[in-house]
Design a protein around this motif. Structure first.
Motif, PDB file in Angstrom:
ATOM      1  N   ARG A   1       0.907  -1.291  -0.089  1.00  0.00           N
ATOM      2  CA  ARG A   1      -0.031   0.121   0.187  1.00  0.00           C
ATOM      3  C   ARG A   1       0.887   1.234   0.037  1.00  0.00           C
ATOM      4  NH1 ARG A   1      -4.524   1.151   4.683  1.00  0.00           N
ATOM      5  NH2 ARG A   1      -5.622   2.501   3.334  1.00  0.00           N
ATOM      6  N   LEU A   2       0.644   2.240  -0.952  1.00  0.00           N
ATOM      7  CA  LEU A   2       1.049   3.325  -0.857  1.00  0.00           C
ATOM      8  C   LEU A   2       0.405   4.387  -0.183  1.00  0.00           C
ATOM      9  CD1 LEU A   2       3.421   5.527  -2.128  1.00  0.00           C
ATOM     10  CD2 LEU A   2       1.638   5.887  -3.780  1.00  0.00           C
ATOM     11  N   LEU A   3       0.846   5.298   0.736  1.00  0.00           N
ATOM     12  CA  LEU A   3       0.158   6.308   1.600  1.00  0.00           C
ATOM     13  C   LEU A   3       0.726   7.471   1.415  1.00  0.00           C
ATOM     14  CD1 LEU A   3       0.273   4.432   5.035  1.00  0.00           C
ATOM     15  CD2 LEU A   3      -1.745   4.562   3.445  1.00  0.00           C
ATOM     16  N   HIS A   4       0.099   8.224   0.154  1.00  0.00           N
ATOM     17  CA  HIS A   4       0.381   9.320  -0.409  1.00  0.00           C
ATOM     18  C   HIS A   4      -0.834  10.064  -0.763  1.00  0.00           C
ATOM     19  CE1 HIS A   4       2.170  12.788  -2.748  1.00  0.00           C
ATOM     20  NE2 HIS A   4       3.207  12.512  -2.463  1.00  0.00           N
ATOM     21  N   PRO A   5      -0.995  11.244  -0.055  1.00  0.00           N
ATOM     22  CA  PRO A   5      -2.300  11.844  -0.169  1.00  0.00           C
ATOM     23  C   PRO A   5      -2.697  12.327  -1.692  1.00  0.00           C
ATOM     24  CG  PRO A   5      -0.872  13.465   0.770  1.00  0.00           C
ATOM     25  CD  PRO A   5      -0.343  12.284   0.764  1.00  0.00           C
ATOM     26  N   ALA A   6      -1.545  12.344  -2.520  1.00  0.00           N
ATOM     27  CA  ALA A   6      -2.094  12.607  -4.031  1.00  0.00           C
ATOM     28  C   ALA A   6      -2.382  11.725  -4.803  1.00  0.00           C
ATOM     29  CB  ALA A   6      -0.829  13.465  -4.738  1.00  0.00           C
ATOM     30  N   PHE A   7      -2.376  10.378  -4.513  1.00  0.00           N
ATOM     31  CA  PHE A   7      -2.741   9.331  -4.995  1.00  0.00           C
ATOM     32  C   PHE A   7      -4.209   8.756  -4.554  1.00  0.00           C
ATOM     33  CE2 PHE A   7       1.635   9.471  -5.684  1.00  0.00           C
ATOM     34  CZ  PHE A   7       1.836   8.774  -6.954  1.00  0.00           C
ATOM     35  N   PRO A   8      -5.121   8.623  -5.388  1.00  0.00           N
ATOM     36  CA  PRO A   8      -6.696   8.390  -5.343  1.00  0.00           C
ATOM     37  C   PRO A   8      -6.859   7.096  -4.144  1.00  0.00           C
ATOM     38  CG  PRO A   8      -6.202   8.487  -7.627  1.00  0.00           C
ATOM     39  CD  PRO A   8      -5.025   8.581  -6.907  1.00  0.00           C
ATOM     40  N   GLU A   9      -5.863   6.240  -4.060  1.00  0.00           N
ATOM     41  CA  GLU A   9      -6.128   5.299  -2.972  1.00  0.00           C
ATOM     42  C   GLU A   9      -5.892   5.459  -1.792  1.00  0.00           C
ATOM     43  OE1 GLU A   9      -2.023   4.264  -5.005  1.00  0.00           O
ATOM     44  OE2 GLU A   9      -3.984   4.902  -5.820  1.00  0.00           O
ATOM     45  N   CYS A  10      -5.118   6.541  -1.431  1.00  0.00           N
ATOM     46  CA  CYS A  10      -4.770   7.034  -0.149  1.00  0.00           C
ATOM     47  C   CYS A  10      -6.015   7.492   0.706  1.00  0.00           C
ATOM     48  CB  CYS A  10      -3.647   7.998  -0.400  1.00  0.00           C
ATOM     49  SG  CYS A  10      -3.167   8.485   1.354  1.00  0.00           S
ATOM     50  N   PRO A  11      -5.985   6.787   1.859  1.00  0.00           N
ATOM     51  CA  PRO A  11      -7.353   7.613   2.780  1.00  0.00           C
ATOM     52  C   PRO A  11      -7.153   8.998   2.885  1.00  0.00           C
ATOM     53  CG  PRO A  11      -6.234   5.470   3.747  1.00  0.00           C
ATOM     54  CD  PRO A  11      -5.299   6.088   2.546  1.00  0.00           C
ATOM     55  N   GLY A  12      -8.060   9.818   2.842  1.00  0.00           N
ATOM     56  CA  GLY A  12      -8.121  11.242   2.847  1.00  0.00           C
ATOM     57  C   GLY A  12      -7.450  11.846   1.554  1.00  0.00           C
ATOM     58  N   HIS A  13      -7.603  11.213   0.554  1.00  0.00           N
ATOM     59  CA  HIS A  13      -7.289  11.824  -0.726  1.00  0.00           C
ATOM     60  C   HIS A  13      -8.248  12.834  -1.060  1.00  0.00           C
ATOM     61  CE1 HIS A  13      -6.164  12.345  -4.759  1.00  0.00           C
ATOM     62  NE2 HIS A  13      -7.371  12.232  -5.212  1.00  0.00           N
ATOM     63  N   ASP A  14      -9.544  12.556  -1.068  1.00  0.00           N
ATOM     64  CA  ASP A  14     -10.672  13.538  -1.351  1.00  0.00           C
ATOM     65  C   ASP A  14     -10.429  14.646  -0.377  1.00  0.00           C
ATOM     66  OD1 ASP A  14     -11.764  11.895  -3.030  1.00  0.00           O
ATOM     67  OD2 ASP A  14     -13.134  10.894  -1.711  1.00  0.00           O
ATOM     68  N   ASN A  15     -10.147  14.801   0.714  1.00  0.00           N
ATOM     69  CA  ASN A  15      -9.854  15.981   1.750  1.00  0.00           C
ATOM     70  C   ASN A  15      -8.753  16.737   1.281  1.00  0.00           C
ATOM     71  OD1 ASN A  15     -11.993  15.323   3.298  1.00  0.00           O
ATOM     72  ND2 ASN A  15     -10.801  14.336   4.711  1.00  0.00           N
ATOM     73  N   TRP A  16      -7.479  15.821   0.867  1.00  0.00           N
ATOM     74  CA  TRP A  16      -6.324  16.769   0.305  1.00  0.00           C
ATOM     75  C   TRP A  16      -6.735  17.233  -1.072  1.00  0.00           C
ATOM     76  CZ3 TRP A  16      -3.950  15.529  -4.526  1.00  0.00           C
ATOM     77  CH2 TRP A  16      -2.834  16.311  -4.744  1.00  0.00           C
ATOM     78  N   LYS A  17      -7.404  16.498  -1.707  1.00  0.00           N
ATOM     79  CA  LYS A  17      -7.767  17.258  -3.268  1.00  0.00           C
ATOM     80  C   LYS A  17      -8.592  18.452  -2.968  1.00  0.00           C
ATOM     81  CE  LYS A  17      -9.580  15.780  -7.683  1.00  0.00           C
ATOM     82  NZ  LYS A  17     -10.202  14.844  -8.320  1.00  0.00           N
ATOM     83  N   ARG A  18      -9.491  18.512  -1.911  1.00  0.00           N
ATOM     84  CA  ARG A  18     -10.394  19.679  -1.636  1.00  0.00           C
ATOM     85  C   ARG A  18      -9.512  21.038  -1.083  1.00  0.00           C
ATOM     86  NH1 ARG A  18     -13.760  18.353   2.925  1.00  0.00           N
ATOM     87  NH2 ARG A  18     -11.875  19.056   3.971  1.00  0.00           N
ATOM     88  N   ASP A  19      -8.369  20.488  -0.241  1.00  0.00           N
ATOM     89  CA  ASP A  19      -8.050  21.667   0.466  1.00  0.00           C
ATOM     90  C   ASP A  19      -6.401  22.110   0.200  1.00  0.00           C
ATOM     91  OD1 ASP A  19     -10.204  21.372   1.985  1.00  0.00           O
ATOM     92  OD2 ASP A  19      -9.222  20.012   3.498  1.00  0.00           O
ATOM     93  N   PHE A  20      -5.972  21.359  -1.011  1.00  0.00           N
ATOM     94  CA  PHE A  20      -4.723  21.629  -1.006  1.00  0.00           C
ATOM     95  C   PHE A  20      -4.372  21.795  -2.558  1.00  0.00           C
ATOM     96  CE2 PHE A  20      -4.437  19.588   3.177  1.00  0.00           C
ATOM     97  CZ  PHE A  20      -3.473  20.219   3.897  1.00  0.00           C
ATOM     98  N   THR A  21      -3.249  22.587  -2.722  1.00  0.00           N
ATOM     99  CA  THR A  21      -3.009  22.600  -4.411  1.00  0.00           C
ATOM    100  C   THR A  21      -1.639  21.831  -4.650  1.00  0.00           C
ATOM    101  OG1 THR A  21      -1.667  24.692  -3.723  1.00  0.00           O
ATOM    102  CG2 THR A  21      -3.833  24.957  -4.241  1.00  0.00           C
ATOM    103  N   GLY A  22      -1.014  21.233  -3.740  1.00  0.00           N
ATOM    104  CA  GLY A  22       0.052  20.366  -3.876  1.00  0.00           C
ATOM    105  C   GLY A  22       0.287  19.406  -2.833  1.00  0.00           C
ATOM    106  N   SER A  23       1.642  18.859  -3.042  1.00  0.00           N
ATOM    107  CA  SER A  23       2.006  17.884  -2.080  1.00  0.00           C
ATOM    108  C   SER A  23       3.666  18.098  -1.379  1.00  0.00           C
ATOM    109  CB  SER A  23       1.547  16.561  -2.303  1.00  0.00           C
ATOM    110  OG  SER A  23       2.397  16.223  -3.549  1.00  0.00           O
ATOM    111  N   SER A  24       3.744  17.419  -0.359  1.00  0.00           N
ATOM    112  CA  SER A  24       5.129  17.620  -0.016  1.00  0.00           C
ATOM    113  C   SER A  24       5.995  16.357  -0.378  1.00  0.00           C
ATOM    114  CB  SER A  24       5.255  17.605   1.507  1.00  0.00           C
ATOM    115  OG  SER A  24       4.761  16.531   2.092  1.00  0.00           O
TER     116      SER A  24
END
Length: 173
Positions: free
Chosen positions: A64-87
């Protein structure tokens, strides 16, 4: 710290001592010096991390990959809604068939990655977590071995080659 109010000075000084908060002038200078290039560095972290994470995502050793920019990551929808990029910070869960010792050996042998906690620094970091059971987004137990990565400013191709060698060590340990 400067104030004309002696009582306030004593209260703030006490809290500062209690919390260990004290920034030296050299630290302040270095932080201010780095601000003009922060956006450029963070964009480089993001681009490199996306490349390395995408490569790791395709590896059979990775459960499992845990990176918010990838759709399968838990919280991806929140990341997509609230952020313009990732670290450059993300984690992977390696399959439970590997031992904790083999995961440690994989990380210990990495050439470009140092071992430690941090993010947004220029040096890539890797750190295995010693937990037999992880919790997924639904709070259920998930077996596997978590490795946390911070991707620094090294060339992504060098980091991928290093990880490829590390995963080979994992499979043979």
């Amino acid at each position: 710290m400067t104030t004309v109010n002696a009582e306030l000075f004593d209260r703030v000084a006490a809290v500062r001592r209690l919390l260990g908060m004290g920034v030296g002038p050299d630290d302040v200078y270095l932080a201010l010096r780095g601000l003009p290039t922060m956006m450029v560095r963070l964009k480089a972290h993001e681009a490199s991390a996306l490349q390395v994470a995408g490569w790791l995502r395709s590896r059979p050793e990775v459960k499992r990959l845990l990176h918010p920019a990838f759709p399968e990551c838990p919280g991806h929808d929140n990341w997509k809604r609230d952020f313009t990029g990732s670290s450059g910070l993300f984690s992977v869960v390696l399959h439970e068939k590997y031992t904790a010792e083999s995961v440690d050996a994989m990380v210990d042998g990495l050439r470009w990655f140092k071992i430690g906690y941090s993010w947004a620094g220029p040096v890539s970091l890797a750190l295995p977590y010693r937990r037999e059971t992880l919790f997924n987004a639904n709070g259920r137990d998930e077996s596997g071995h978590l490795v946390r990565f911070n991707i620094g400013l090294e060339a992504p191709g060098d980091l991928i080659a290093d990880l490829e060698a590390g995963l080979a060590r994992l499979r043979t340990a």
